[in-house]
Structures are given as C-alpha cells and as structure tokens.
Design a protein around this motif. Structure first.
Motif, PDB file in Angstrom:
ATOM      1  N   ASP A  28      -4.834  25.817  -8.464  1.00 41.69           N
ATOM      2  CA  ASP A  28      -6.160  26.551  -8.393  1.00 41.69           C
ATOM      3  C   ASP A  28      -6.135  26.873 -10.060  1.00 41.69           C
ATOM      4  O   ASP A  28      -5.512  27.741 -10.630  1.00 41.69           O
ATOM      5  CB  ASP A  28      -6.609  27.708  -7.733  1.00 41.69           C
ATOM      6  N   SER A 106      -2.756  26.429   0.003  1.00 41.23           N
ATOM      7  CA  SER A 106      -3.460  25.321   1.002  1.00 41.23           C
ATOM      8  C   SER A 106      -4.819  25.263   1.164  1.00 41.23           C
ATOM      9  O   SER A 106      -5.573  24.576   1.528  1.00 41.23           O
ATOM     10  CB  SER A 106      -2.629  25.663   2.286  1.00 41.23           C
ATOM     11  N   HIS A 107      -5.448  26.510   0.623  1.00 40.20           N
ATOM     12  CA  HIS A 107      -6.876  26.646   0.579  1.00 40.20           C
ATOM     13  C   HIS A 107      -7.652  25.716  -0.589  1.00 40.20           C
ATOM     14  O   HIS A 107      -8.991  25.588  -0.544  1.00 40.20           O
ATOM     15  CB  HIS A 107      -7.314  27.914   0.526  1.00 40.20           C
ATOM     16  N   VAL A 108      -6.783  25.214  -1.323  1.00 32.71           N
ATOM     17  CA  VAL A 108      -7.329  24.401  -2.373  1.00 32.71           C
ATOM     18  C   VAL A 108      -6.919  23.003  -2.513  1.00 32.71           C
ATOM     19  O   VAL A 108      -7.030  22.246  -3.061  1.00 32.71           O
ATOM     20  CB  VAL A 108      -7.161  25.065  -3.754  1.00 32.71           C
ATOM     21  N   VAL A 109      -5.351  22.737  -1.925  1.00 31.59           N
ATOM     22  CA  VAL A 109      -4.677  21.588  -2.178  1.00 31.59           C
ATOM     23  C   VAL A 109      -5.162  20.791  -0.827  1.00 31.59           C
ATOM     24  O   VAL A 109      -5.304  21.107   0.164  1.00 31.59           O
ATOM     25  CB  VAL A 109      -3.243  21.768  -1.867  1.00 31.59           C
ATOM     26  N   THR A 110      -5.575  19.536  -1.373  1.00 30.14           N
ATOM     27  CA  THR A 110      -6.069  18.312  -0.259  1.00 30.14           C
ATOM     28  C   THR A 110      -5.094  17.919   0.423  1.00 30.14           C
ATOM     29  O   THR A 110      -3.772  18.098   0.137  1.00 30.14           O
ATOM     30  CB  THR A 110      -6.691  17.310  -1.059  1.00 30.14           C
ATOM     31  N   VAL A 111      -5.404  17.418   1.704  1.00 31.75           N
ATOM     32  CA  VAL A 111      -4.501  16.779   2.596  1.00 31.75           C
ATOM     33  C   VAL A 111      -3.644  15.562   1.857  1.00 31.75           C
ATOM     34  O   VAL A 111      -2.427  15.511   2.256  1.00 31.75           O
ATOM     35  CB  VAL A 111      -5.373  16.120   3.759  1.00 31.75           C
ATOM     36  N   ASP A 112      -4.394  14.716   1.159  1.00 30.15           N
ATOM     37  CA  ASP A 112      -3.811  13.654   0.483  1.00 30.15           C
ATOM     38  C   ASP A 112      -2.480  14.000  -0.458  1.00 30.15           C
ATOM     39  O   ASP A 112      -1.550  13.410  -0.622  1.00 30.15           O
ATOM     40  CB  ASP A 112      -4.721  12.764  -0.234  1.00 30.15           C
ATOM     41  N   ALA A 113      -2.744  15.173  -1.157  1.00 28.53           N
ATOM     42  CA  ALA A 113      -2.002  15.942  -2.188  1.00 28.53           C
ATOM     43  C   ALA A 113      -0.738  16.368  -1.487  1.00 28.53           C
ATOM     44  O   ALA A 113       0.393  16.128  -1.876  1.00 28.53           O
ATOM     45  CB  ALA A 113      -2.575  16.899  -3.041  1.00 28.53           C
ATOM     46  N   HIS A 114      -1.144  17.091  -0.188  1.00 30.62           N
ATOM     47  CA  HIS A 114      -0.086  17.647   0.232  1.00 30.62           C
ATOM     48  C   HIS A 114       0.899  16.464   1.036  1.00 30.62           C
ATOM     49  O   HIS A 114       2.339  16.652   0.787  1.00 30.62           O
ATOM     50  CB  HIS A 114      -0.402  18.561   1.457  1.00 30.62           C
ATOM     51  N   ARG A 115       0.370  15.631   1.276  1.00 28.70           N
ATOM     52  CA  ARG A 115       1.197  14.347   1.889  1.00 28.70           C
ATOM     53  C   ARG A 115       1.857  13.723   0.659  1.00 28.70           C
ATOM     54  O   ARG A 115       3.113  13.605   1.102  1.00 28.70           O
ATOM     55  CB  ARG A 115       0.377  13.261   2.581  1.00 28.70           C
ATOM     56  N   ARG A 128       2.537  26.984   3.753  1.00 29.19           N
ATOM     57  CA  ARG A 128       1.091  27.496   3.424  1.00 29.19           C
ATOM     58  C   ARG A 128       1.104  28.817   2.738  1.00 29.19           C
ATOM     59  O   ARG A 128       1.932  29.774   3.412  1.00 29.19           O
ATOM     60  CB  ARG A 128       0.385  27.264   4.495  1.00 29.19           C
TER      61      ARG A 128
END
Length: 367
Positions: A28, A106-115, A128
């Motif tokens: 962030d 985890s409140h700002v990271v996208t699902v795709d980025a995390h993957r 998280r």
C-alpha cells in the motif's frame, strides 16, 4: 521536527514479533510513505523483523527506474532495489531467501498478485496481515500533528478570507463558492484540496454529501460548507453551516441543537474511551430532542494520510480511542426538502482534553 521513519519501522517490527512473522511486505503506497517518506507511484517495502533500528540490513525498498533519484533522496537510510515489479523482485532477489513467514497486506493485494507470489516458492509462507500498519497510523506523532495543524490552518484561513470578502451571499451559485474556497486554500498554503468541496444551500443542505451545482444561494438559506486542505500528505476536514440573512426561529433551534451535540461529542473524546460511547454522547443530545432519525451517519472518523481512516466513531464501531489519534466530530440533522445543519471539527485526542485543530467559530453566523 523531522519525521522519524526508523522509529515507525521499529514499532512495526514489534508487531511482527508479536504475530510471529519474520518480515512483512508493504505494498500500500500510503503505508510505504508512512514508513519511509517515499512518495512515488510504484514501490514495495520488505521490513525484516530481524533488523534493529540502528542496523536495517535486511529491510529494503524497491521501486522502478523513474524514481532512482527520488528514492535516494527520500529514503537515504534504506537499501533501494530497482525493478518495476517491485514486490516480485524483492521476493525473487534473495532478500527473503531465508524463507520464513512473510506477512502481506491482504486488504490491498489482489488475488492474482497473491497467486503469483505463492508460485515463487523458496520456503516462504505468505501470511495474511491486514491493517497492521494502519493500526500504527491511528496514533499521530508530533511531526504528523504539525502537518495536520498546517492543513487545518489553511482551511481556516481560506474560509476567513471568503467571509471577509462577503463571498458567501445571495445570488452566487454553490459551484462558484466551492471553487473560490478551493482556490483560497491553495493560496493559504495547501498543496491540494482534501476532497471535493461540499457547498450545499437551501434544501440541498439536507443532503449530507451534496455535490455543488449551479443552484443559487438565496436569502433565508442554510449554506453548509464541508471542505479540507492537504498539506504534506495530511488532510484537514471541517464543516460549518451559515444562514444567508436573518435566521428563522426553526433555524436557530436546529443549529443550537447540533451545536450542543457537537460539544458533547468533543468533550467525550479521551484516551481509553470506547468509540461507540463517544458517538452515543453526541447522538443522545439529538435523540433526546426527538430528532434521532434525522442524524443519518456516524459521528466521525480518523483523519491523516487518508481523509477517512481508523478509528471510526459510530454506533456500531468497536475499540477505544488512543492518545494521539486524530479524529473528526461531525453530528448533523437533516430535514429533507427543508434544510440541514452539520458542524465538524478535526481534533487530536489528548490526556486532559482534545486538541482542537479547526479554529473557525462555531457560533451561528449570518452572512
């Protein structure tokens, strides 16, 4: 007094130890700014729990080639890496090669980025960690309070200029008043406005977040101004309600009610007080008068690097106020089709009573 970014990162490390994290990835951009002073549009920061304040060997910031000079100037105390895919780079580069538990926002990271991060492997466990830095940001240090004072002063001075010029008067439009107020804030030291200025006249004053239009101010109108200045990244927030010409008795009565409610809310601010009870102290004044259904929103919110941040102050909010928290107190009563009043200040919670930052008079004023 300069900002002590090292101390802020040190406070974050204490939270990492409590949560059993070896490091945390900050993506962030406001949180990166809070922890380092960096104001570019692309960055990631990996804060290591193993570092000490005096020896931040493993904590590193990454940005892209546009900001080589800027990151060196703004963050001279940390090692900087250069790569456009900043977070991926930090995970790949061996900075986190020891593996371990790495927290992420985890409140700002996208699902795709995390993957994509998880696919890097390397013995890293992604954990998280939402709102960790925000919990630190709730309490302002004196550097931050100084910027908040400057932002509030710019707003106070701008409004004083409009009042001295007679700019809030019958025949002008909401949009004209809003634009003049915004320009005046810039003239008085603001870097920008905090948010789109609200000027709401007549029946529009009963709309809590009315956007200025070409509606013309007229004699007998309530005129509600909700506005703020941005200085050094920090926001002010203030609402004042005026009457054009002589107020009617119902306007005097309504204004006096909201004024008493606002005073009660301000006086309830103290370290350790439950936020919901602060809302109740203010709201009960309006409810006891029989107008509770016309108070349509929470009492207030935190303010700082964001115009709305923790803590929230509302009927359903949880948690307690901390000394040094910067908050607003803004009760309002809105009669649809007729008019409304809101009075709002920005304050800092202190032992012995809150520090008031927005100093424009709250007495009913005819313009």
């Amino acid at each position: 007094m300069p900002a002590d970014f090292g101390a802020r990162r040190g406070a974050l490390r204490e939270l990492l130890a409590t949560d059993g994290l070896d490091s945390i990835m900050i993506t962030d951009l406001l949180n990166v700014r809070y922890l380092t002073g960096f104001t570019g549009s692309n960055a990631a920061l990996l804060v290591s729990a193993a570092d000490s304040v005096d020896g931040e060997n493993e904590t590193v910031i990454c940005t892209d080639g546009r900001y080589v000079t800027q990151v060196a100037e703004q963050v001279p105390d940390l090692r900087a890496e250069i790569d456009r895919a900043s977070a991926i780079h930090l995970l790949r580069s061996g900075v986190s090669g020891r593996g371990g538990r790495i927290g992420f926002e985890s409140h700002v990271v996208t699902v795709d980025a995390h993957r994509s991060w998880a696919e890097l492997g390397g013995g890293v466990e992604l954990v998280r960690a939402p709102g960790v830095v925000e919990s630190l940001r709730m309490v302002k240090d004196e550097f931050e309070v100084g910027l908040l004072r400057d932002a509030c002063r710019a707003a106070d001075d701008a409004l004083a200029q409009l009042l001295s010029r007679g700019s809030i008067r019958a025949g002008r439009t909401e949009r004209e008043v809003a634009r003049e107020l915004e320009s005046a804030m810039l003239d008085h030291g603001a870097d920008a406005i905090s948010f789109e200025t609200i000027v709401a006249a007549g029946v529009n004053s009963a709309v809590p977040h009315h956007r200025p239009t070409d509606a013309v101010l007229a004699a007998g109108d309530f005129v509600k101004l909700d506005f703020g200045a941005l200085v050094g990244g920090y926001h002010s927030d203030m609402t004042r309600t005026f009457v054009i010409g002589s107020p009617a008795q119902w306007q005097r009565d309504l204004y006096e009610l909201v004024q008493r409610s606002q005073t009660a809310g301000r006086e309830a601010l103290a370290p350790g007080v439950n936020t919901a009870s602060v809302d109740a102290a203010s709201r009960s004044v309006i409810e006891d008068a029989g107008y509770g259904e016309y108070f349509l929103h929470g009492l207030g919110h935190g303010v700082g690097l964001e115009i709305h941040e923790a803590p929230g102050i509302a009927k359903t909010s949880t948690g307690t106020l901390l000394s040094g928290a910067a908050v607003t107190v803004e009760p309002g009563v809105y009669f649809s089709g007729r008019g409304g009043v809101r009075i709002e200040d920005t304050l800092v919670v202190r032992d012995g009573g809150p520090e008031l930052l927005t100093l424009t008079s709250k007495e009913l004023t005819s313009v």
